[in-house]
Motif scaffolding. Structure first.
Motif, short mmCIF file in Angstrom:
data_model
loop_
_atom_site.label_atom_id
_atom_site.label_comp_id
_atom_site.label_asym_id
_atom_site.label_seq_id
_atom_site.Cartn_x
_atom_site.Cartn_y
_atom_site.Cartn_z
N ILE A 255 66.70 38.02 39.09
CA ILE A 255 65.68 36.80 39.40
C ILE A 255 65.66 35.48 40.44
CG2 ILE A 255 64.37 34.69 38.36
CD1 ILE A 255 64.48 36.53 36.90
N ALA A 256 64.63 36.28 41.14
CA ALA A 256 64.05 35.75 42.27
C ALA A 256 63.01 34.45 42.08
CB ALA A 256 63.11 36.78 43.46
N SER A 300 65.41 29.78 49.66
CA SER A 300 64.55 31.39 48.55
C SER A 300 65.46 32.88 48.22
CB SER A 300 63.36 31.90 48.93
OG SER A 300 63.30 32.76 49.69
N TRP A 301 65.52 33.02 46.96
CA TRP A 301 66.24 34.09 47.25
C TRP A 301 65.55 35.31 46.56
CZ3 TRP A 301 67.59 29.02 45.15
CH2 TRP A 301 66.88 28.69 43.42
N GLY A 366 65.61 28.44 32.95
CA GLY A 366 66.22 30.03 33.24
C GLY A 366 65.65 30.45 32.05
N TYR A 367 64.23 31.22 31.41
CA TYR A 367 64.24 32.13 30.88
C TYR A 367 63.53 33.21 31.51
CZ TYR A 367 65.02 29.16 26.98
OH TYR A 367 65.49 28.09 25.95
N ASP A 368 63.91 34.83 31.52
CA ASP A 368 62.45 35.65 32.33
C ASP A 368 61.85 35.79 31.93
OD1 ASP A 368 63.26 37.68 34.31
OD2 ASP A 368 62.03 38.82 32.72
N THR A 369 61.65 35.58 30.18
CA THR A 369 60.04 35.33 29.58
C THR A 369 59.82 35.05 29.30
OG1 THR A 369 60.08 38.70 30.43
CG2 THR A 369 59.39 37.32 28.85
N ILE A 370 58.77 34.66 28.19
CA ILE A 370 58.38 33.92 27.24
C ILE A 370 57.96 35.08 26.28
CG2 ILE A 370 59.13 31.91 27.73
CD1 ILE A 370 55.64 31.62 28.42
N TYR A 397 61.29 29.21 37.16
CA TYR A 397 62.13 30.39 36.28
C TYR A 397 61.49 31.52 35.55
CZ TYR A 397 64.89 27.52 39.07
OH TYR A 397 65.57 26.43 40.05
N ILE A 398 60.56 30.93 34.91
CA ILE A 398 59.55 31.89 33.58
C ILE A 398 58.51 32.84 34.90
CG2 ILE A 398 58.33 32.34 32.19
CD1 ILE A 398 59.33 28.68 30.67
N LYS A 399 59.22 34.38 34.95
CA LYS A 399 58.20 35.30 35.58
C LYS A 399 57.31 35.37 34.78
CE LYS A 399 60.80 38.02 37.92
NZ LYS A 399 62.06 39.25 38.48
#
Length: 562
Positions: A255-256, A300-301, A366-370, A397-399
């Motif tokens: 995750i960026a 940032s990362w 930390g959720y990548d997707t909902i 963090y939700i992308k």
């Protein structure tokens, strides 16, 4: 002949014995027949540090003055005897008594000389009572390393040191100036011409107290002097790093992201010194996975793929003073972020925060997707509205928002997903029955490409209850907007004039079979230049659509793709 010579000898002998004829000769040792005497006082008082010429005061007996020269026949170097008998007194630097022996010689025959006359010269000081320095009342001054400065007057200008030689009527007021003491490697100096004390930029290793004494000494009487002692304190400002959040950075696998908090630094000093600092990351165990933006001062990362625990230090160094400070940070790269599956109520409506969901479940989680359930019929207004939260609470963090295959979805209410500031993508694939998108949907998100081509949108209007007004409010990152061919009418200002960065520079219309009706000139709120394109099963050409949109206000510099 013998009688004549005897007569001359008898006369000369008689002359030698007659003191009235040749004064100062007490015997016949001066067979040359002339002598000299000093007609003034033979003990002469002079001032130290003064040059002087004394005119001739000689009386010559036995010869004309033009027939003789005078010479110093003693070993003194302080007084020159000139050939005409005048004396040149050199300047001596301390009191003493000098004995001078003078003798005259016959010009035509220097083997013939007069008697020797001895003079005494007493070099003494003038009557100097004392010396006084005019100086500031302060005796302690402060400065910072790498800073030039000077002792100032009350008006802020360099102080000019003055001296007074007492008594005031003393004709020689000259003094010699010296500056002695801890001059910090000759960086604290006194200018003999301007009579000012100044200092150059000093290194940090020259910090501390430097005590010096300025002394003024009478040139006429070196025993009389005055001094001014002062202390210059050189300090190095300290640096303090400020960070308003945890130093354990929340970092996730693949995750960026970017931190919400920002760094700041304070250069601490009494006189508000230069605050500029230079930042750098040091002691980094992650081999550069984390970076610091020099403008925003946020960490940032990119998408990190190496699981593990890491740390680094951030260092702030004062660009002027060289002092620095560090702060230690840690972060952990672990498993990939999960997908959050949302629920709907008995009517198929996703209500989000207003009913069965808690904001705490999304704040800094930390959720990548909902993912929205596929049988959803509608999404309530403000279902996921982070706009009322302070900035440090907004999700980061939700992308992704996944609406794929939501075939029963007919509307998305206003203010949904507002201030989800980490969202980059919204997937509308399969949403063919989605007819209404309301206002303020994706405010302050990072969406750069909004693809509505698989929705069933028919119109964007300002009808009460169905208004699309300001639908794209404050989507500063949006560059590409894709419409479906079903969209035939635009009568709403769906791009707001408030907070728009005019980043939109690409408009694509998919499956366009007829030109849409546009009754509101919203197209003048896009970038100054861009492209218009039709795709898919379209009977309208890109050039036709471009001309149609320009008539509705699109800037004349827009073109179709090459």
């Amino acid at each position: 002949m013998l009688k004549k010579a005897l007569k001359i000898f008898t006369i000369l002998t008689a002359t030698c014995l007659t003191s009235a004829t040749i004064p100062l000769i007490s015997s016949c040792s001066f067979s040359q027949g002339f002598s000299i005497e000093w007609t003034s006082e033979t003990t002469i008082n002079l001032l130290v540090n003064q040059q002087k010429t004394i005119d001739s005061s000689w009386k010559i007996s036995g010869l004309k003055s033009s027939s003789v020269i005078f010479k110093n026949v003693s070993d003194t170097q302080d007084i020159d005897v000139n050939t005409d008998g005048s004396l040149t007194i050199k300047a001596v630097n301390q009191p003493k008594e000098v004995s001078l022996q003078v003798q005259a010689f016959y010009l035509k025959d220097e083997t013939k000389s007069s008697n020797i006359v001895e003079l005494k010269f007493n070099f003494t000081y003038a009557l100097v009572e004392g010396v006084k320095i005019i100086h500031p009342s302060e005796t302690t001054y402060s400065t910072y390393n790498n800073t030039v400065g000077y002792i100032t007057s009350e008006d802020g200008n360099p102080f000019i040191f003055e001296s007074i030689v007492k008594p005031a009527d003393e004709t020689n007021q000259d003094v010699t100036w010296t500056l002695d003491g801890d001059t910090a490697g000759n960086k604290i100096t006194f200018n003999q011409n301007t009579r000012q004390i100044s200092w150059q930029a000093m290194d940090s290793n020259q910090k501390g107290s430097h005590t010096l004494t300025l002394k003024a000494t009478s040139v006429q009487d070196p025993s009389k002097s005055d001094s001014y002692t002062f202390t210059l304190n050189v300090s190095v400002p300290t640096v303090e790093i400020e960070w308003g959040d945890s130093t354990d950075l929340p970092t996730y696998y693949n995750i960026a992201s970017e931190t919400t908090a920002t760094l700041s630094a304070l250069v601490v000093g009494t006189y508000a010194p230069d605050q500029s600092v230079q930042w750098e990351i040091i002691n980094d165990t992650s081999n550069g996975m984390v970076s610091l933006d020099a403008n925003t001062l946020k960490f940032s990362w990119n998408q990190l793929t190496t699981i593990g625990n890491y740390s680094f230090d951030v260092k702030a160094t004062s660009t002027k003073y060289g002092s620095s400070a560090t702060k230690h940070f840690t972060f952990t790269v672990d498993n990939a972020l999960p997908t959050k599956l949302l629920d709907i109520d008995e009517n198929g409506v996703l209500k989000g925060f207003v009913s069965d969901f808690n904001k705490d479940d999304y704040e800094n989680k930390g959720y990548d997707t909902i993912k929205i359930p596929t049988n959803v019929t509608g999404i309530a207004a403000k279902a996921f509205d982070f706009g009322a939260l302070p900035s440090e609470k907004k999700t980061t963090y939700i992308k992704n928002i996944d609406l794929s295959d939501c075939r029963n979805l007919t509307y998305i209410g206003s203010h949904c997903f507002r201030w989800f500031n980490s969202i980059e993508n919204v997937n509308f694939s399969g949403c063919s029955n989605l007819l209404h998108l309301y206002a303020f949907l994706f405010e302050e998100t990072k969406i750069t490409r909004l693809d509505l081509s698989q929705t069933g949108l028919i119109e964007l209007n300002n009808e009460t209850g169905k208004s699309s007004e300001n639908m794209l409010h404050k989507m500063q990152s949006l560059q590409t907007l894709i419409f479906p061919g079903t969209l035939k009418t635009i009568s709403a200002n769906f791009i707001t004039t408030i907070g728009t960065d005019e980043s939109l520079n690409q408009i694509i219309w998919n499956d366009l079979t007829s030109l849409p009706t546009i009754t509101n000139a919203w197209f003048n709120r896009v970038a100054e230049s861009g492209t218009v394109q039709v795709t898919g099963n379209s009977s309208i050409t890109s050039a036709q659509l471009l001309a149609h949109l320009k008539a509705a206000g699109l800037p004349s510099t827009w073109t179709t793709p090459a």
